[in-house]
Design a protein around this motif. Structure first.
Motif, PDB file in Angstrom:
ATOM      1  N   LYS A 200      52.229  12.291 -25.007  1.00  8.97           N
ATOM      2  CA  LYS A 200      51.746  12.945 -23.899  1.00  8.97           C
ATOM      3  C   LYS A 200      50.472  12.420 -23.323  1.00  8.97           C
ATOM      4  O   LYS A 200      49.497  12.236 -24.103  1.00  8.97           O
ATOM      5  CB  LYS A 200      52.090  14.382 -23.881  1.00  8.97           C
ATOM      6  CG  LYS A 200      50.931  14.844 -25.014  1.00  8.97           C
ATOM      7  CD  LYS A 200      51.000  16.679 -25.005  1.00  8.97           C
ATOM      8  CE  LYS A 200      50.295  17.279 -26.026  1.00  8.97           C
ATOM      9  NZ  LYS A 200      50.263  18.487 -25.977  1.00  8.97           N
ATOM     10  N   THR A 202      47.361  13.981 -21.725  1.00  6.84           N
ATOM     11  CA  THR A 202      46.486  15.297 -21.645  1.00  6.84           C
ATOM     12  C   THR A 202      45.364  15.372 -20.616  1.00  6.84           C
ATOM     13  O   THR A 202      44.831  16.196 -20.178  1.00  6.84           O
ATOM     14  CB  THR A 202      46.163  15.779 -22.893  1.00  6.84           C
ATOM     15  OG1 THR A 202      45.242  14.810 -23.588  1.00  6.84           O
ATOM     16  CG2 THR A 202      47.524  15.955 -23.837  1.00  6.84           C
ATOM     17  N   ASN A 211      52.780  14.613 -16.740  1.00  6.07           N
ATOM     18  CA  ASN A 211      52.508  15.342 -17.886  1.00  6.07           C
ATOM     19  C   ASN A 211      53.387  16.040 -18.823  1.00  6.07           C
ATOM     20  O   ASN A 211      53.106  16.999 -19.519  1.00  6.07           O
ATOM     21  CB  ASN A 211      51.574  16.389 -17.314  1.00  6.07           C
ATOM     22  CG  ASN A 211      52.357  17.438 -16.223  1.00  6.07           C
ATOM     23  OD1 ASN A 211      53.525  17.272 -16.173  1.00  6.07           O
ATOM     24  ND2 ASN A 211      51.422  18.601 -15.688  1.00  6.07           N
TER      25      ASN A 211
END
Length: 232
Positions: A200, A202, A211
């Motif tokens: 992911k 961030t 996201n």
């Protein structure tokens, strides 16, 4: 590739970043051991080489001969003249060398910053990898000293106008995450009794980004991110 962006070398990850990284900034890749941080870093380095750029790769944990052997087997051009690999691992062999790369690069973060700047006096690099920065943080006893040194590192790299990718094995990377321009997190998850890899984004200053946590794989030829899939 989107104008003004540079590739991470992982097409699916570039999609998550809406076209790739913004050049001239410092990025953090964090994750536990075995998640593939070095693989991602090598993709980033080789994407620069493929683009005709000079790349500096500083390994602080895995010996250079292991990196060349492992990634050479995966098809990466680790002996290319534009790829400079510096072994700054704290192994006994370094103490019989004329030039001690552990002492110059890995003694502390300030040493690393000055040593990189010294390398730029010899050759102009457009990409730098520091893999991992973990040991430098653990070696600094005073948190305030480390914060000050990391801020100096980031400012120095930005003045050099170089795109930097640093990796970290620590879950808590407060000051790093605050000061860098982007954070990519790699995870190992357990699903139905099986291990699954998930990635992911961030943080990514100056750009929108995907996201959603996406699955990825480490294959015989490197890393593959699936930006069209979700983690169950």
């Amino acid at each position: 590739m989107v104008a003004g962006r540079i590739s991470t070398g992982v097409p699916g990850l570039d999609v998550m970043l809406h076209g790739g990284l913004i050049p001239g900034r410092v990025y953090l890749v964090k994750g536990s051991p075995g998640t593939g941080k070095t693989t991602l870093a090598m993709h980033f380095a080789m994407a620069g080489v493929a683009n005709g750029e000079s790349v500096l790769y500083i390994t602080l944990e895995e010996p250079a001969e292991n990196i060349r052997e492992d990634f050479g087997r995966m098809g990466f051009d680790v002996y290319h003249e534009d790829f400079t690999l510096i072994d700054a691992t704290p192994t006994t062999e370094h103490y019989v060398l004329v030039e001690d790369f552990f002492e110059t690069f890995a003694k502390n973060l300030n040493k690393l910053t000055e040593s990189i700047k010294e390398q730029f006096r010899v050759r102009r690099y457009s990409r730098v990898v520091v893999d991992p920065i973990t040991m430098l943080k653990l070696a600094t006893k005073d948190e305030i000293d480390y914060r000050r040194a990391f801020l100096t590192f980031v400012k120095s790299m930005m003045r050099l106008k170089v795109t930097v990718l640093i990796t970290s094995e620590l879950e808590r990377t407060d000051i790093e995450e605050y000061l860098v321009s982007g954070v990519i997190e790699m995870k190992l998850l357990e699903r139905d009794g099986k291990l699954m890899r998930a990635i992911k984004v961030t943080k990514f200053r100056g750009s929108g980004f995907d996201n959603v946590i996406r699955p990825y794989e480490i294959t015989e030829t490197g890393m593959v991110v699936h930006p069209d899939r979700t983690v169950p």
